[in-house]
Motif scaffolding. Structure first.
Motif, PDB file in Angstrom:
ATOM      1  N   ALA A   3      57.732  51.527  34.939  1.00 19.01           N
ATOM      2  CA  ALA A   3      56.323  51.908  35.064  1.00 19.01           C
ATOM      3  C   ALA A   3      55.403  50.711  34.845  1.00 19.01           C
ATOM      4  O   ALA A   3      54.308  50.676  35.367  1.00 19.01           O
ATOM      5  CB  ALA A   3      55.993  53.012  34.066  1.00 19.01           C
ATOM      6  N   HIS A   4      55.839  49.729  34.077  1.00 17.52           N
ATOM      7  CA  HIS A   4      55.016  48.558  33.837  1.00 17.52           C
ATOM      8  C   HIS A   4      55.376  47.510  34.878  1.00 17.52           C
ATOM      9  O   HIS A   4      56.482  47.028  34.935  1.00 17.52           O
ATOM     10  CB  HIS A   4      55.244  48.016  32.424  1.00 17.52           C
ATOM     11  N   HIS A   5      54.437  47.151  35.711  1.00 16.81           N
ATOM     12  CA  HIS A   5      54.683  46.303  36.863  1.00 16.81           C
ATOM     13  C   HIS A   5      54.166  44.892  36.637  1.00 16.81           C
ATOM     14  O   HIS A   5      53.338  44.643  35.775  1.00 16.81           O
ATOM     15  CB  HIS A   5      53.982  46.894  38.084  1.00 16.81           C
ATOM     16  N   ALA A   6      54.631  43.989  37.451  1.00 18.67           N
ATOM     17  CA  ALA A   6      54.118  42.621  37.448  1.00 18.67           C
ATOM     18  C   ALA A   6      52.866  42.574  38.318  1.00 18.67           C
ATOM     19  O   ALA A   6      52.731  43.349  39.266  1.00 18.67           O
ATOM     20  CB  ALA A   6      55.187  41.678  38.003  1.00 18.67           C
ATOM     21  N   PHE A   7      51.952  41.653  37.998  1.00 16.31           N
ATOM     22  CA  PHE A   7      50.716  41.506  38.766  1.00 16.31           C
ATOM     23  C   PHE A   7      51.024  41.358  40.253  1.00 16.31           C
ATOM     24  O   PHE A   7      50.451  42.042  41.095  1.00 16.31           O
ATOM     25  CB  PHE A   7      49.941  40.277  38.260  1.00 16.31           C
ATOM     26  N   GLY A   8      51.934  40.460  40.588  1.00 18.65           N
ATOM     27  CA  GLY A   8      52.249  40.159  41.987  1.00 18.65           C
ATOM     28  C   GLY A   8      52.848  41.315  42.756  1.00 18.65           C
ATOM     29  O   GLY A   8      52.848  41.309  43.982  1.00 18.65           O
ATOM     30  N   ALA A   9      53.357  42.312  42.065  1.00 16.58           N
ATOM     31  CA  ALA A   9      53.936  43.465  42.746  1.00 16.58           C
ATOM     32  C   ALA A   9      52.862  44.354  43.358  1.00 16.58           C
ATOM     33  O   ALA A   9      53.102  45.009  44.369  1.00 16.58           O
ATOM     34  CB  ALA A   9      54.785  44.286  41.768  1.00 16.58           C
ATOM     35  N   GLU A  10      51.670  44.386  42.753  1.00 10.88           N
ATOM     36  CA  GLU A  10      50.639  45.307  43.216  1.00 10.88           C
ATOM     37  C   GLU A  10      49.319  44.671  43.616  1.00 10.88           C
ATOM     38  O   GLU A  10      48.557  45.264  44.374  1.00 10.88           O
ATOM     39  CB  GLU A  10      50.359  46.359  42.137  1.00 10.88           C
ATOM     40  N   PHE A  11      49.019  43.485  43.092  1.00 11.85           N
ATOM     41  CA  PHE A  11      47.703  42.899  43.326  1.00 11.85           C
ATOM     42  C   PHE A  11      47.820  41.556  44.042  1.00 11.85           C
ATOM     43  O   PHE A  11      48.809  40.851  43.917  1.00 11.85           O
ATOM     44  CB  PHE A  11      46.946  42.758  42.004  1.00 11.85           C
ATOM     45  N   ASP A  12      46.769  41.210  44.788  1.00 16.29           N
ATOM     46  CA  ASP A  12      46.780  40.028  45.633  1.00 16.29           C
ATOM     47  C   ASP A  12      45.892  38.939  45.041  1.00 16.29           C
ATOM     48  O   ASP A  12      44.662  39.076  45.024  1.00 16.29           O
ATOM     49  CB  ASP A  12      46.285  40.413  47.029  1.00 16.29           C
ATOM     50  N   PRO A  13      46.478  37.824  44.558  1.00 12.11           N
ATOM     51  CA  PRO A  13      45.670  36.755  43.973  1.00 12.11           C
ATOM     52  C   PRO A  13      44.766  36.069  45.006  1.00 12.11           C
ATOM     53  O   PRO A  13      43.840  35.359  44.636  1.00 12.11           O
ATOM     54  CB  PRO A  13      46.700  35.783  43.409  1.00 12.11           C
ATOM     55  N   ASN A  14      45.015  36.318  46.281  1.00 10.40           N
ATOM     56  CA  ASN A  14      44.197  35.735  47.351  1.00 10.40           C
ATOM     57  C   ASN A  14      43.055  36.650  47.778  1.00 10.40           C
ATOM     58  O   ASN A  14      42.361  36.348  48.749  1.00 10.40           O
ATOM     59  CB  ASN A  14      45.079  35.402  48.564  1.00 10.40           C
ATOM     60  N   ARG A  15      42.866  37.767  47.084  1.00 12.24           N
ATOM     61  CA  ARG A  15      41.786  38.703  47.405  1.00 12.24           C
ATOM     62  C   ARG A  15      40.932  38.975  46.165  1.00 12.24           C
ATOM     63  O   ARG A  15      40.857  40.107  45.675  1.00 12.24           O
ATOM     64  CB  ARG A  15      42.344  39.998  47.968  1.00 12.24           C
ATOM     65  N   PRO A  16      40.261  37.924  45.646  1.00  9.80           N
ATOM     66  CA  PRO A  16      39.371  38.162  44.502  1.00  9.80           C
ATOM     67  C   PRO A  16      38.186  39.009  44.950  1.00  9.80           C
ATOM     68  O   PRO A  16      37.787  38.971  46.119  1.00  9.80           O
ATOM     69  CB  PRO A  16      38.934  36.753  44.091  1.00  9.80           C
ATOM     70  N   LEU A  17      37.649  39.772  44.030  1.00 13.48           N
ATOM     71  CA  LEU A  17      36.489  40.601  44.351  1.00 13.48           C
ATOM     72  C   LEU A  17      35.602  40.765  43.140  1.00 13.48           C
ATOM     73  O   LEU A  17      35.998  40.502  42.014  1.00 13.48           O
ATOM     74  CB  LEU A  17      36.914  41.966  44.902  1.00 13.48           C
ATOM     75  N   VAL A  18      34.369  41.160  43.406  1.00 12.57           N
ATOM     76  CA  VAL A  18      33.401  41.474  42.355  1.00 12.57           C
ATOM     77  C   VAL A  18      32.889  42.872  42.648  1.00 12.57           C
ATOM     78  O   VAL A  18      32.422  43.150  43.754  1.00 12.57           O
ATOM     79  CB  VAL A  18      32.233  40.457  42.339  1.00 12.57           C
ATOM     80  N   LEU A  19      33.003  43.741  41.660  1.00 11.46           N
ATOM     81  CA  LEU A  19      32.546  45.127  41.795  1.00 11.46           C
ATOM     82  C   LEU A  19      31.418  45.372  40.808  1.00 11.46           C
ATOM     83  O   LEU A  19      31.488  44.925  39.657  1.00 11.46           O
ATOM     84  CB  LEU A  19      33.692  46.093  41.497  1.00 11.46           C
ATOM     85  N   LYS A  20      30.384  46.097  41.256  1.00  9.54           N
ATOM     86  CA  LYS A  20      29.274  46.427  40.361  1.00  9.54           C
ATOM     87  C   LYS A  20      28.917  47.886  40.570  1.00  9.54           C
ATOM     88  O   LYS A  20      28.823  48.362  41.707  1.00  9.54           O
ATOM     89  CB  LYS A  20      28.053  45.564  40.667  1.00  9.54           C
ATOM     90  N   GLY A  21      28.713  48.575  39.457  1.00 11.12           N
ATOM     91  CA  GLY A  21      28.301  49.967  39.549  1.00 11.12           C
ATOM     92  C   GLY A  21      28.429  50.679  38.223  1.00 11.12           C
ATOM     93  O   GLY A  21      28.907  50.113  37.233  1.00 11.12           O
ATOM     94  N   PRO A  22      28.017  51.944  38.220  1.00 11.91           N
ATOM     95  CA  PRO A  22      28.123  52.726  36.989  1.00 11.91           C
ATOM     96  C   PRO A  22      29.569  53.175  36.743  1.00 11.91           C
ATOM     97  O   PRO A  22      30.309  53.460  37.679  1.00 11.91           O
ATOM     98  CB  PRO A  22      27.220  53.936  37.256  1.00 11.91           C
ATOM     99  N   VAL A  23      29.927  53.221  35.483  1.00 13.38           N
ATOM    100  CA  VAL A  23      31.241  53.699  35.074  1.00 13.38           C
ATOM    101  C   VAL A  23      31.263  55.219  35.224  1.00 13.38           C
ATOM    102  O   VAL A  23      30.350  55.903  34.773  1.00 13.38           O
ATOM    103  CB  VAL A  23      31.531  53.298  33.612  1.00 13.38           C
ATOM    104  N   VAL A  24      32.297  55.734  35.886  1.00 10.41           N
ATOM    105  CA  VAL A  24      32.415  57.187  36.040  1.00 10.41           C
ATOM    106  C   VAL A  24      33.553  57.769  35.201  1.00 10.41           C
ATOM    107  O   VAL A  24      33.593  58.965  34.951  1.00 10.41           O
ATOM    108  CB  VAL A  24      32.593  57.604  37.518  1.00 10.41           C
ATOM    109  N   ARG A  25      34.454  56.904  34.754  1.00  6.42           N
ATOM    110  CA  ARG A  25      35.576  57.374  33.934  1.00  6.42           C
ATOM    111  C   ARG A  25      36.230  56.162  33.280  1.00  6.42           C
ATOM    112  O   ARG A  25      36.284  55.091  33.860  1.00  6.42           O
ATOM    113  CB  ARG A  25      36.581  58.101  34.819  1.00  6.42           C
ATOM    114  N   VAL A  26      36.759  56.367  32.070  1.00 10.58           N
ATOM    115  CA  VAL A  26      37.517  55.327  31.372  1.00 10.58           C
ATOM    116  C   VAL A  26      38.801  55.969  30.867  1.00 10.58           C
ATOM    117  O   VAL A  26      38.775  57.030  30.256  1.00 10.58           O
ATOM    118  CB  VAL A  26      36.725  54.738  30.184  1.00 10.58           C
TER     119      VAL A  26
END
Length: 149
Positions: free
Chosen positions: A32-55
């Motif tokens: 269940a605990h994955h490595a970063f490279g298994a799911e996320f792309d280091p070549n696709r940085p992003l910035v997200l802004k908005g209200p928190v809807v759930r934590v």
């Protein structure tokens, strides 16, 4: 007087089943605990802004859900993965630090499947306070600077 032993040995089949169940119980959290490279792309940085809807303050990762307004004005909810609750607590971030409705900016990396999921590097609050979310992404200049400190 002779006493019979009440101790019985397990049959090989029962012993094998017990060992298999134990191995599965140990392997499931590891899977269940994955490595970063298994799911996320280091070549696709992003910035997200908005209200928190759930934590979600759960192991093995915290999750911040944001409502982001796209360029065309539509709304999308993004899930941002953070570090473990324990690691965030050690950095000074508490369960009630991130409140529903609060506007935040998150820097991170998009999921490889291009879904509305990201691995969070930093979260910045409206007052300018910034917290490292525990991204294990590699290759980004920010992460190299952080390791050098």
């Amino acid at each position: 007087m002779h006493r019979e032993s009440t101790t019985k040995s397990l049959s090989p089949a029962v012993a094998f089943a017990a060992a298999a169940a134990l191995a599965l119980a140990v392997a499931v959290p590891v899977y269940a605990h994955h490595a970063f490279g298994a799911e996320f792309d280091p070549n696709r940085p992003l910035v997200l802004k908005g209200p928190v809807v759930r934590v979600e303050w759960v192991n093995p990762h915290t999750w911040i859900h944001l409502e982001v307004t796209t360029d065309d004005g539509s709304k999308e909810v993004w899930m941002v993965e953070g570090g473990t609750p324990n690691s965030l607590l050690r950095r000074g971030l508490k369960r009630d630090t991130i409140k529903i409705g609060q506007i935040v900016v998150v820097d991170g990396y998009q999921a490889k499947d291009r879904s509305n999921r990201a691995n969070g590097r930093d979260v910045t609050f409206e007052d300018g306070q910034k917290f490292f979310l525990g991204s294990s992404g590699t290759g980004a200049p920010y992460d190299k600077e952080r390791r050098g400190r």
